[in-house]
Design a protein around this motif. Structure first.
Motif, PDB file in Angstrom:
ATOM      1  N   HIS A 176       0.812  -1.209   0.000  1.00  0.00           N
ATOM      2  CA  HIS A 176       0.000   0.000   0.000  1.00  0.00           C
ATOM      3  C   HIS A 176       0.851   1.266   0.000  1.00  0.00           C
ATOM      4  O   HIS A 176       0.594   2.214  -0.750  1.00  0.00           O
ATOM      5  N   ARG A 177       1.880   1.273   0.846  1.00  0.00           N
ATOM      6  CA  ARG A 177       2.734   2.461   0.969  1.00  0.00           C
ATOM      7  C   ARG A 177       4.090   2.022   1.488  1.00  0.00           C
ATOM      8  O   ARG A 177       4.187   1.064   2.257  1.00  0.00           O
ATOM      9  N   LYS A 178       5.161   2.722   1.082  1.00  0.00           N
ATOM     10  CA  LYS A 178       6.514   2.401   1.548  1.00  0.00           C
ATOM     11  C   LYS A 178       7.167   3.651   2.118  1.00  0.00           C
ATOM     12  O   LYS A 178       6.968   4.753   1.610  1.00  0.00           O
ATOM     13  N   ARG A 179       7.980   3.443   3.184  1.00  0.00           N
ATOM     14  CA  ARG A 179       8.749   4.544   3.770  1.00  0.00           C
ATOM     15  C   ARG A 179      10.170   4.044   4.024  1.00  0.00           C
ATOM     16  O   ARG A 179      10.387   3.178   4.879  1.00  0.00           O
ATOM     17  N   ASP A 180      11.111   4.586   3.285  1.00  0.00           N
ATOM     18  CA  ASP A 180      12.525   4.185   3.408  1.00  0.00           C
ATOM     19  C   ASP A 180      13.233   5.142   4.361  1.00  0.00           C
ATOM     20  O   ASP A 180      13.390   6.331   4.062  1.00  0.00           O
ATOM     21  N   HIS A 181      13.635   4.629   5.543  1.00  0.00           N
ATOM     22  CA  HIS A 181      14.331   5.435   6.545  1.00  0.00           C
ATOM     23  C   HIS A 181      15.830   5.146   6.556  1.00  0.00           C
ATOM     24  O   HIS A 181      16.491   5.341   7.581  1.00  0.00           O
ATOM     25  N   VAL A 213       6.739  -0.899   5.350  1.00  0.00           N
ATOM     26  CA  VAL A 213       5.746  -1.119   4.295  1.00  0.00           C
ATOM     27  C   VAL A 213       4.376  -1.316   4.949  1.00  0.00           C
ATOM     28  O   VAL A 213       4.246  -2.102   5.896  1.00  0.00           O
ATOM     29  N   ASP A 214       3.400  -0.571   4.466  1.00  0.00           N
ATOM     30  CA  ASP A 214       2.016  -0.831   4.856  1.00  0.00           C
ATOM     31  C   ASP A 214       1.462  -1.898   3.920  1.00  0.00           C
ATOM     32  O   ASP A 214       1.385  -1.695   2.703  1.00  0.00           O
ATOM     33  N   LEU A 215       1.105  -3.036   4.504  1.00  0.00           N
ATOM     34  CA  LEU A 215       0.560  -4.153   3.732  1.00  0.00           C
ATOM     35  C   LEU A 215      -0.965  -4.142   3.894  1.00  0.00           C
ATOM     36  O   LEU A 215      -1.471  -4.118   5.016  1.00  0.00           O
ATOM     37  N   ARG A 216      -1.684  -4.156   2.781  1.00  0.00           N
ATOM     38  CA  ARG A 216      -3.145  -4.014   2.822  1.00  0.00           C
ATOM     39  C   ARG A 216      -3.831  -5.221   2.202  1.00  0.00           C
ATOM     40  O   ARG A 216      -3.428  -5.711   1.143  1.00  0.00           O
ATOM     41  N   ILE A 263      10.334  -3.369  -4.581  1.00  0.00           N
ATOM     42  CA  ILE A 263       8.982  -3.795  -4.963  1.00  0.00           C
ATOM     43  C   ILE A 263       8.102  -2.575  -5.244  1.00  0.00           C
ATOM     44  O   ILE A 263       8.152  -1.577  -4.531  1.00  0.00           O
ATOM     45  N   SER A 264       7.333  -2.624  -6.288  1.00  0.00           N
ATOM     46  CA  SER A 264       6.474  -1.504  -6.668  1.00  0.00           C
ATOM     47  C   SER A 264       5.181  -1.509  -5.860  1.00  0.00           C
ATOM     48  O   SER A 264       4.721  -2.551  -5.398  1.00  0.00           O
ATOM     49  N   LEU A 265       4.604  -0.324  -5.693  1.00  0.00           N
ATOM     50  CA  LEU A 265       3.322  -0.218  -5.013  1.00  0.00           C
ATOM     51  C   LEU A 265       2.278  -1.058  -5.739  1.00  0.00           C
ATOM     52  O   LEU A 265       2.264  -1.139  -6.959  1.00  0.00           O
ATOM     53  N   GLU A 266       1.386  -1.659  -4.974  1.00  0.00           N
ATOM     54  CA  GLU A 266       0.275  -2.502  -5.437  1.00  0.00           C
ATOM     55  C   GLU A 266       0.722  -3.871  -5.935  1.00  0.00           C
ATOM     56  O   GLU A 266      -0.095  -4.643  -6.441  1.00  0.00           O
ATOM     57  N   GLN A 295      -3.254   6.481  -8.143  1.00  0.00           N
ATOM     58  CA  GLN A 295      -2.679   6.066  -6.871  1.00  0.00           C
ATOM     59  C   GLN A 295      -3.760   5.503  -5.956  1.00  0.00           C
ATOM     60  O   GLN A 295      -4.731   6.177  -5.631  1.00  0.00           O
ATOM     61  N   VAL A 296      -3.569   4.260  -5.548  1.00  0.00           N
ATOM     62  CA  VAL A 296      -4.547   3.599  -4.694  1.00  0.00           C
ATOM     63  C   VAL A 296      -4.501   4.174  -3.279  1.00  0.00           C
ATOM     64  O   VAL A 296      -5.533   4.269  -2.604  1.00  0.00           O
ATOM     65  N   ASN A 297      -3.322   4.584  -2.819  1.00  0.00           N
ATOM     66  CA  ASN A 297      -3.192   5.072  -1.439  1.00  0.00           C
ATOM     67  C   ASN A 297      -3.500   6.561  -1.315  1.00  0.00           C
ATOM     68  O   ASN A 297      -3.075   7.230  -0.384  1.00  0.00           O
ATOM     69  N   SER A 298      -4.267   7.091  -2.266  1.00  0.00           N
ATOM     70  CA  SER A 298      -4.643   8.502  -2.254  1.00  0.00           C
ATOM     71  C   SER A 298      -6.129   8.634  -2.526  1.00  0.00           C
ATOM     72  O   SER A 298      -6.713   7.828  -3.245  1.00  0.00           O
TER      73      SER A 298
END
Length: 591
Positions: free
Chosen positions: A31-36, A42-45, A68-71, A116-119
């Protein structure tokens, strides 16, 4: 869930503090990725919710998650751990924990996304409908379809509890001369002939009653070749189709009203008014200017023809002599010249010459109409409408149909402009006593005003002795917040009455026999008095989802031009298919 399952031991909404330290398997969409940097989140939906998964840069999982790409669809295995206090997400059920991944399987990779699915950004109709399967992954559309399913399940359960039986009526049937345009289906076996998709199961549900069944319902698909509107899908829609034997009008109300009330009560936080008031069609057209009145505000229209007949306001007086009527629309807090001018310009945009007005201010009545009537008559109007200084009174003068229509629209316009509609309320009413017939103002002929299969009040005696325009029918509509939810009627089950009713509307007995053979023949063998109704499923869901457009609550809707952009329908067919059907297509036909 089975811990040895190939794809998941838990759904994405199920991991919580009780599972800390346990190994679980989840599957879903990225669903969404945040690279720190050293960590990737990763938010898995999935259908049920979202879980946060995490991997650090030392893990061999890190690079896979990073690329890995979103969705994309993945399956992950790992240990549930508590989040630190500052990273808890209280907005989701799984927000106190996360999954440290030690194994990942990429089940399906996603290409670059067209939306964008997460928007919640609005991408416009064409993109959303072409990629509807992506659009439906988004929170609001996804939840709307879930709500639709739950509403239908609740309605079905309520009907079964009342002893109704669910039957399915045919989809391929005969074309009927009344109502909207049919969708036609050519017959391969009977070349040159056509089936029609049912505009509604009207005849079939009546035949079910003639067949000896007592109470029937179905969640029925209906097909009408009509233009799109915000509250009407092009092509197809669904309704709760209901029919009952040995009933009067009130019996139908008593059966359907609790179903509608309970489903609204269950699926909204708004106030649902339990009292379904009854309003005659005549009163609805007088007081609200429409047979779909919104009762959430109290502006009531009145007939003022008697006030202006022979008055000094010659424009209205002269029009009354020619057959016009005058309707008055109260304008609470509308007593300014600026607002009056705005209403006048609006009326002109609706095709009217304008909109007369009286402004009440400083214990005076102002405007050309007030000047012509005089203060005393204007003050009588002020009291008649219970108006105060700062209010206004607006006027519509034309034929009865046009004056009522403009007055009704003006009532809605004022309510919206002054923000007096109770948006946190559902208020229902039954519109009853519809005219059986109406005059076609173009041809001058008499035609059915509503449903041709309705029983006229007074039966054959009324048809033989009354002016057709004075005959009322056992027809009724259910209205909620200005939206028609349903039409229904007590049916005409007597052949002699049906022939006479159709004769008045200009149809010979042969037409009835040829166009409705199944029903008219069945009535000759003993038909019970029966009646029914058909609330619109789509409109009920639209109201409860608080959506302005039916597209938002239909799984795979068409565009306003009745096109399915996702599946490419309507489409051309091959010459072989046409040949099998015995059809030749003329080229360059203008629509």
């Amino acid at each position: 869930m089975n811990k040895t399952h190939t794809y998941r031991t838990h759904n994405c909404n199920e991991i919580n503090k009780s599972l800390v330290g346990k190994q679980v398997k989840l599957s879903g969409w990225v669903h969404r990725k945040r690279d720190h940097g050293q960590l990737i989140f990763v938010d898995l939906r999935d259908h049920f919710g979202i879980s946060q998964i995490v991997s650090d840069s030392q893990s061999n999982i890190f690079e896979t998650l990073n690329k890995i790409s979103l969705e994309s669809v993945i399956s992950v295995y790992g240990q549930v751990v508590e989040r630190s206090q500052e990273t808890i997400n209280a907005n989701i059920p799984t927000g106190e924990v996360e999954l440290e991944v030690n194994n990942i399987s990429v089940l399906s990779k996603s290409a670059n996304l067209p939306l964008q699915v997460n928007s919640e950004e609005d991408y416009g109709e064409e993109i959303r409908l072409k990629y509807r399967y992506l659009d439906l992954r988004r929170t609001r559309p996804h939840n709307n379809i879930i709500l639709r399913s739950k509403i239908i399940q609740e309605i079905r359960s309520s009907m079964l509890e009342q002893g109704f039986m669910e039957f399915q009526t045919p989809i391929l049937t005969a074309s009927s001369p009344e109502g909207a345009r049919d969708f036609l289906v050519p017959s391969r076996i009977n070349k040159g002939k056509f089936y029609a998709l049912p505009q509604a199961p009207q005849q079939f549900k009546q035949l079910i009653m003639v067949s000896g069944f007592d109470k029937y319902f179905q969640i029925a698909p209906c097909f009408r070749d009509e233009d799109s509107r915000a509250d009407r899908s092009p092509g197809e829609f669904y309704q709760l189709d209901v029919e009952m034997s040995f009933v009067e009008q009130e019996d139908v109300f008593d059966a359907v009203q609790p179903v509608i009330y309970n489903v609204f009560k269950k699926f909204t936080k708004k106030e649902v008014v339990k009292d379904f008031v009854k309003i005659t069609f005549k009163d609805a057209m007088l007081k609200y200017g429409t047979d779909k009145p919104d009762l959430r505000y109290d502006l009531l229209i009145q007939d003022l023809t008697d006030v202006f007949k022979g008055s000094n306001f010659k424009i209205f007086a002269n029009n009354i002599e020619k057959g016009s009527i005058v309707r008055g629309i109260p304008g609470i807090d509308c007593g300014s010249r600026a607002f009056a001018d705005k209403m006048n310009g609006w009326a002109q945009s609706q095709g009217a010459p304008g909109m007369g007005y009286i402004i009440f201010s400083d214990n005076e009545a102002k405007g050309p109409i007030a000047n012509a009537l005089g203060f005393e008559k204007a003050n009588v109007l002020k009291k008649r409408f219970n108006l105060n200084d700062g209010d206004a009174l607006f006027f519509s003068c034309s034929t009865e149909k046009e004056a009522a229509d403009l007055a009704g629209k003006a009532r809605i316009k004022i309510a919206n402009e002054k923000n007096i509609i109770n948006e946190n309320q559902f208020k229902f009413c039954w519109i009853v006593d519809y005219p059986m017939f109406e005059k076609n103002y173009i041809s001058g002929g008499i035609e059915f005003s509503h449903n041709p299969f309705s029983m006229p009040q007074g039966g054959l005696k009324s048809l033989n002795e009354k002016n057709p325009l004075d005959i009322l029918a056992y027809q009724y509509d259910l209205v909620c917040n200005g939206i028609e939810l349903s039409s229904g009627a007590i049916r005409n089950h007597v052949p002699e009455i049906m022939y006479k009713a159709f004769e008045i509307a200009g149809y010979s007995q042969d037409v009835v026999d040829n166009k409705f053979p199944g029903m008219i023949n069945a009535f000759r063998f003993g038909a019970p008095p029966h009646g029914g109704i058909a609330p619109g499923i789509d409109r009920i869901v639209m109201l409860l989802a608080d959506e302005p457009n039916l597209r938002e609550i239909v799984l795979f809707p068409m565009t306003g031009k009745a096109e399915d952009l996702m599946m490419g329908a309507p489409s051309n067919v091959s010459e072989n298919q046409l040949k099998e059907l015995g059809i030749n297509i003329k080229k360059n036909i203008k629509s």
